[in-house]
Enzyme design. Structure first.
Site, PDB file in Angstrom:
ATOM      1  N   HIS A  18       3.237  19.384  29.090  1.00 47.68           N
ATOM      2  CA  HIS A  18       2.448  20.203  30.031  1.00 47.68           C
ATOM      3  C   HIS A  18       1.574  19.304  30.907  1.00 47.68           C
ATOM      4  CE1 HIS A  18       2.567  23.486  26.697  1.00 47.68           C
ATOM      5  NE2 HIS A  18       3.374  23.886  27.660  1.00 47.68           N
ATOM      6  N   LYS A  42       3.250  37.610  21.588  1.00 50.89           N
ATOM      7  CA  LYS A  42       3.221  36.788  20.371  1.00 50.89           C
ATOM      8  C   LYS A  42       1.750  36.544  20.021  1.00 50.89           C
ATOM      9  CE  LYS A  42       5.476  33.792  23.293  1.00 50.89           C
ATOM     10  NZ  LYS A  42       5.824  32.496  23.826  1.00 50.89           N
ATOM     11  N   SER A 129       5.465  23.692  22.421  1.00 45.94           N
ATOM     12  CA  SER A 129       4.271  23.988  21.620  1.00 45.94           C
ATOM     13  C   SER A 129       4.664  24.479  20.231  1.00 45.94           C
ATOM     14  CB  SER A 129       3.421  25.050  22.314  1.00 45.94           C
ATOM     15  OG  SER A 129       2.925  24.558  23.527  1.00 45.94           O
TER      16      SER A 129
HETATM   17  O1  PNS Z   1       4.327  29.082  28.237  1.00 46.97           O
HETATM   18  P1  PNS Z   1       5.146  30.330  28.354  1.00 46.97           P
HETATM   19  O2  PNS Z   1       4.891  31.212  27.142  1.00 46.97           O
HETATM   20  O3  PNS Z   1       6.603  30.049  28.570  1.00 46.97           O
HETATM   21  O4  PNS Z   1       4.606  31.118  29.646  1.00 46.97           O
HETATM   22  C1  PNS Z   1       5.104  32.380  29.979  1.00 46.97           C
HETATM   23  C2  PNS Z   1       4.269  33.036  31.116  1.00 46.97           C
HETATM   24  C3  PNS Z   1       2.802  33.045  30.767  1.00 46.97           C
HETATM   25  C4  PNS Z   1       4.468  32.261  32.404  1.00 46.97           C
HETATM   26  C5  PNS Z   1       4.813  34.486  31.312  1.00 46.97           C
HETATM   27  O5  PNS Z   1       4.906  35.115  30.071  1.00 46.97           O
HETATM   28  C6  PNS Z   1       3.956  35.331  32.250  1.00 46.97           C
HETATM   29  O6  PNS Z   1       3.877  35.079  33.413  1.00 46.97           O
HETATM   30  N1  PNS Z   1       3.303  36.354  31.682  1.00 46.97           N
HETATM   31  C7  PNS Z   1       2.423  37.238  32.406  1.00 46.97           C
HETATM   32  C8  PNS Z   1       3.021  38.618  32.551  1.00 46.97           C
HETATM   33  C9  PNS Z   1       3.968  38.673  33.736  1.00 46.97           C
HETATM   34  O7  PNS Z   1       3.609  38.456  34.871  1.00 46.97           O
HETATM   35  N2  PNS Z   1       5.250  38.999  33.455  1.00 46.97           N
HETATM   36  C10 PNS Z   1       6.267  39.157  34.449  1.00 46.97           C
HETATM   37  C11 PNS Z   1       7.016  37.890  34.684  1.00 46.97           C
HETATM   38  S1  PNS Z   1       8.728  38.186  34.351  1.00 46.97           S
END
Ligand code: PNS
Length: 166
Positions: A18, A42, A129
């Site tokens: 990251h 999660k 992670s």
């Molecule tokens: O580190 P990660 O868990 O891969 O990150 C995932 C993240 C935070 C980028 C994604 O889950 C997200 O954007 N969540 C917020 C909700 C949202 O906007 N969802 C629609 C996108 S398909």
């Protein structure tokens, strides 16, 4: 006009992979806002406050990087901050399908925000992670996976979890 980019994620905890993406994108954009997701389905190991504080510590050498927690949709968070770009790191082809779906969904919701992919540096292409949490849980050496300041915080957290303390 300032080019503002959001780098979103769970960061549970922040890894060297990251940090590599943050450092490289900080050279490309005027301002990077690292967005820590606070409404993940999660259950995270670290609270959003703990994840933000670890990120603040490891990015303190980068003047144009700010860290914030967010809830709800990523595109709403990005719009509120006047960000025109979402940054994501791509490790391997296994990341691609999920990332493509997310980027396309976000673009349908907010056509003026684009997703910008950086390929992870080779030395971190295996890193996640969840693997880091697993290694720490069983007492393995995480020094090659996370920034130095995260190491004691991570061991302390997994020990407390094993002992059933929050
Ligand atoms: O580190 P990660 O868990 O891969 O990150 C995932 C993240 C935070 C980028 C994604 O889950 C997200 O954007 N969540 C917020 C909700 C949202 O906007 N969802 C629609 C996108 S398909």
């Amino acid at each position: 006009m300032e080019r503002i980019a959001v780098y979103p994620g769970s960061f549970d905890p922040v890894t060297l992979g990251h940090l590599d993406i943050i450092e490289r994108s900080a050279k490309i954009f005027d301002k990077i806002i690292v967005g820590v997701l606070n409404n993940n389905s999660k259950i995270p190991l670290f609270s959003a406050e703990e994840r933000v504080s670890m990120l603040v510590e490891v990015t303190k050498h980068l003047e144009n990087v700010q860290v914030m927690a967010f809830e709800g949709l990523l595109v709403d968070f990005a719009s509120q901050l006047h960000a025109s770009v979402i940054i994501r790191g791509l490790r391997a082809v296994t990341d691609f399908e999920y990332e493509l779906q997310m980027a396309q969904t976000n673009r349908i919701m907010q056509g003026n925000i684009d997703t910008f992919f950086l390929t992870t540096s080779l030395e971190y292409s295996y890193l996640s992670s969840s693997v880091v949490r697993e290694v720490a849980k069983f007492g393995g050496d995480v020094a090659k996976f996370v920034p130095a300041s995260v190491i004691p915080v991570l061991y302390k957290k997994v020990r407390r979890k094993e002992d059933g303390i929050k």
